[in-house]
Design a protein around this motif. Sequence first.
Motif, PDB file in Angstrom:
ATOM      1  N   GLN B  33       0.834  -1.188   0.000  1.00  0.00           N
ATOM      2  CA  GLN B  33       0.000   0.000   0.000  1.00  0.00           C
ATOM      3  C   GLN B  33       0.876   1.249   0.000  1.00  0.00           C
ATOM      4  O   GLN B  33       1.967   1.243   0.563  1.00  0.00           O
ATOM      5  CB  GLN B  33      -0.939  -0.004   1.227  1.00  0.00           C
ATOM      6  CG  GLN B  33      -1.814  -1.268   1.258  1.00  0.00           C
ATOM      7  CD  GLN B  33      -2.771  -1.365   2.408  1.00  0.00           C
ATOM      8  OE1 GLN B  33      -3.338  -0.386   2.855  1.00  0.00           O
ATOM      9  NE2 GLN B  33      -2.980  -2.589   2.886  1.00  0.00           N
ATOM     10  N   PHE B  35       0.751   5.417   0.992  1.00  0.00           N
ATOM     11  CA  PHE B  35       0.033   6.391   1.803  1.00  0.00           C
ATOM     12  C   PHE B  35       0.656   7.774   1.627  1.00  0.00           C
ATOM     13  O   PHE B  35       1.861   7.908   1.366  1.00  0.00           O
ATOM     14  CB  PHE B  35       0.121   6.037   3.298  1.00  0.00           C
ATOM     15  CG  PHE B  35      -0.571   4.763   3.685  1.00  0.00           C
ATOM     16  CD1 PHE B  35       0.092   3.552   3.586  1.00  0.00           C
ATOM     17  CD2 PHE B  35      -1.874   4.766   4.152  1.00  0.00           C
ATOM     18  CE1 PHE B  35      -0.534   2.362   3.949  1.00  0.00           C
ATOM     19  CE2 PHE B  35      -2.508   3.587   4.514  1.00  0.00           C
ATOM     20  CZ  PHE B  35      -1.832   2.391   4.409  1.00  0.00           C
ATOM     21  N   GLN B  37       0.973  11.169   4.031  1.00  0.00           N
ATOM     22  CA  GLN B  37       0.732  11.768   5.335  1.00  0.00           C
ATOM     23  C   GLN B  37       0.786  13.277   5.170  1.00  0.00           C
ATOM     24  O   GLN B  37       1.843  13.836   4.816  1.00  0.00           O
ATOM     25  CB  GLN B  37       1.757  11.307   6.373  1.00  0.00           C
ATOM     26  CG  GLN B  37       1.414  11.746   7.794  1.00  0.00           C
ATOM     27  CD  GLN B  37       2.253  11.055   8.846  1.00  0.00           C
ATOM     28  OE1 GLN B  37       3.436  10.847   8.678  1.00  0.00           O
ATOM     29  NE2 GLN B  37       1.618  10.674   9.956  1.00  0.00           N
ATOM     30  N   GLN B  42      -2.365  13.229   9.146  1.00  0.00           N
ATOM     31  CA  GLN B  42      -3.341  12.224   8.722  1.00  0.00           C
ATOM     32  C   GLN B  42      -2.754  11.354   7.607  1.00  0.00           C
ATOM     33  O   GLN B  42      -2.227  11.873   6.620  1.00  0.00           O
ATOM     34  CB  GLN B  42      -4.621  12.901   8.221  1.00  0.00           C
ATOM     35  CG  GLN B  42      -5.652  11.936   7.668  1.00  0.00           C
ATOM     36  CD  GLN B  42      -6.314  11.079   8.739  1.00  0.00           C
ATOM     37  OE1 GLN B  42      -6.858  11.578   9.705  1.00  0.00           O
ATOM     38  NE2 GLN B  42      -6.271   9.756   8.564  1.00  0.00           N
ATOM     39  N   LEU B  43      -2.849  10.053   7.772  1.00  0.00           N
ATOM     40  CA  LEU B  43      -2.400   9.099   6.756  1.00  0.00           C
ATOM     41  C   LEU B  43      -3.568   8.768   5.842  1.00  0.00           C
ATOM     42  O   LEU B  43      -4.589   8.240   6.290  1.00  0.00           O
ATOM     43  CB  LEU B  43      -1.913   7.814   7.416  1.00  0.00           C
ATOM     44  CG  LEU B  43      -0.440   7.733   7.797  1.00  0.00           C
ATOM     45  CD1 LEU B  43      -0.208   6.531   8.678  1.00  0.00           C
ATOM     46  CD2 LEU B  43       0.444   7.662   6.574  1.00  0.00           C
ATOM     47  N   ASN B  45      -4.769   6.628   2.546  1.00  0.00           N
ATOM     48  CA  ASN B  45      -4.416   5.518   1.671  1.00  0.00           C
ATOM     49  C   ASN B  45      -4.578   5.942   0.213  1.00  0.00           C
ATOM     50  O   ASN B  45      -5.656   6.380  -0.184  1.00  0.00           O
ATOM     51  CB  ASN B  45      -5.303   4.323   2.001  1.00  0.00           C
ATOM     52  CG  ASN B  45      -4.793   3.047   1.359  1.00  0.00           C
ATOM     53  OD1 ASN B  45      -4.773   2.920   0.138  1.00  0.00           O
ATOM     54  ND2 ASN B  45      -4.377   2.117   2.185  1.00  0.00           N
ATOM     55  N   TYR B  48      -3.875   0.508  -2.951  1.00  0.00           N
ATOM     56  CA  TYR B  48      -3.610  -0.875  -2.545  1.00  0.00           C
ATOM     57  C   TYR B  48      -3.163  -1.565  -3.828  1.00  0.00           C
ATOM     58  O   TYR B  48      -3.957  -1.701  -4.764  1.00  0.00           O
ATOM     59  CB  TYR B  48      -4.867  -1.524  -1.970  1.00  0.00           C
ATOM     60  CG  TYR B  48      -4.720  -3.007  -1.721  1.00  0.00           C
ATOM     61  CD1 TYR B  48      -5.230  -3.943  -2.607  1.00  0.00           C
ATOM     62  CD2 TYR B  48      -4.049  -3.456  -0.598  1.00  0.00           C
ATOM     63  CE1 TYR B  48      -5.077  -5.297  -2.370  1.00  0.00           C
ATOM     64  CE2 TYR B  48      -3.900  -4.807  -0.356  1.00  0.00           C
ATOM     65  CZ  TYR B  48      -4.415  -5.722  -1.241  1.00  0.00           C
ATOM     66  OH  TYR B  48      -4.261  -7.065  -1.008  1.00  0.00           O
ATOM     67  N   PHE B  86       4.541   7.320   2.181  1.00  0.00           N
ATOM     68  CA  PHE B  86       5.005   6.050   2.712  1.00  0.00           C
ATOM     69  C   PHE B  86       4.532   4.908   1.829  1.00  0.00           C
ATOM     70  O   PHE B  86       3.393   4.924   1.345  1.00  0.00           O
ATOM     71  CB  PHE B  86       4.446   5.806   4.114  1.00  0.00           C
ATOM     72  CG  PHE B  86       5.000   6.704   5.185  1.00  0.00           C
ATOM     73  CD1 PHE B  86       4.291   7.823   5.601  1.00  0.00           C
ATOM     74  CD2 PHE B  86       6.215   6.426   5.791  1.00  0.00           C
ATOM     75  CE1 PHE B  86       4.793   8.651   6.595  1.00  0.00           C
ATOM     76  CE2 PHE B  86       6.720   7.244   6.788  1.00  0.00           C
ATOM     77  CZ  PHE B  86       6.014   8.364   7.188  1.00  0.00           C
ATOM     78  N   PHE B  98       6.274  -0.355   7.377  1.00  0.00           N
ATOM     79  CA  PHE B  98       6.429   0.885   6.634  1.00  0.00           C
ATOM     80  C   PHE B  98       7.881   1.200   6.335  1.00  0.00           C
ATOM     81  O   PHE B  98       8.775   0.903   7.128  1.00  0.00           O
ATOM     82  CB  PHE B  98       5.841   2.056   7.420  1.00  0.00           C
ATOM     83  CG  PHE B  98       4.344   2.097   7.440  1.00  0.00           C
ATOM     84  CD1 PHE B  98       3.619   1.295   8.300  1.00  0.00           C
ATOM     85  CD2 PHE B  98       3.650   2.935   6.581  1.00  0.00           C
ATOM     86  CE1 PHE B  98       2.235   1.324   8.317  1.00  0.00           C
ATOM     87  CE2 PHE B  98       2.266   2.981   6.594  1.00  0.00           C
ATOM     88  CZ  PHE B  98       1.561   2.174   7.455  1.00  0.00           C
ATOM     89  N   GLY B  99       8.096   1.846   5.181  1.00  0.00           N
ATOM     90  CA  GLY B  99       9.389   2.449   4.922  1.00  0.00           C
ATOM     91  C   GLY B  99       9.521   3.745   5.703  1.00  0.00           C
ATOM     92  O   GLY B  99       8.591   4.157   6.415  1.00  0.00           O
TER      93      GLY B  99
END
Lengths: 114, 108
Positions: B33, B35, B37, B42-43, B45, B48, B86, B98-99
Amino acid sequence: GAGVSQSPSNKVTEKGKDVELRCDPISGHTALYWYRQSLGQGLEFLIYFQGNSAPDKSGLPSDRFSAERTGGSVSTLTIQRTQQEDSAVYLCASSQTINQETQYFGPGTRLLVL
Amino acid sequence: GIQVEQSPPDLILQEGANSTLRCNFSDSVNNLQWFHQNPWGQLINLFYIPSGTKQNGRLSATTVATERYSLLYISSSQTTDSGVYFCANGGSQGNLIFGKGTKLSVKP
């Protein structure tokens, strides 16, 4: 609800006090996850729930951390005897099921331990 | 353990420019996934995308699972695209790993 909600949005506490963080997932989502994001750090996985069950608690940073979920919905993350290193943003996410699913994140609770 | 590496760590763009963000994985791609931020934390999406290519407006993503990498393309960037991007791969518990993120700043 329309999205994942978390409360409180901000929490300032004194070292040694207990805090309780709340997460309300998207209605109908059976999987719920807690993550932590510290300043300058990445996102760290803490614990997940499938329904009300948390099969593996090894991601929790110490035994001062605990979490529960009741009724397959709301979850609380409790930190006892808070320490300054607990200061972080605590994020909750939910997904429809546990695997191969998009995770939706709440706005987070910003915890500051003085 | 599973490693997720993102590049570049920082990116500054002029409004209107295009960019490509990359994510490499040490393990098989699973539940991948992307994302965004925003500056308020707030993250959101974005995609996917365990395999293949998807597009959503000015954003698109491609995952090549056999070579263990994914790319996020941002075209005609806007100042509102600023924030941290991310990528995340699935862990053994259905969690995401996560990276460290790519911090994007788009200048007007």
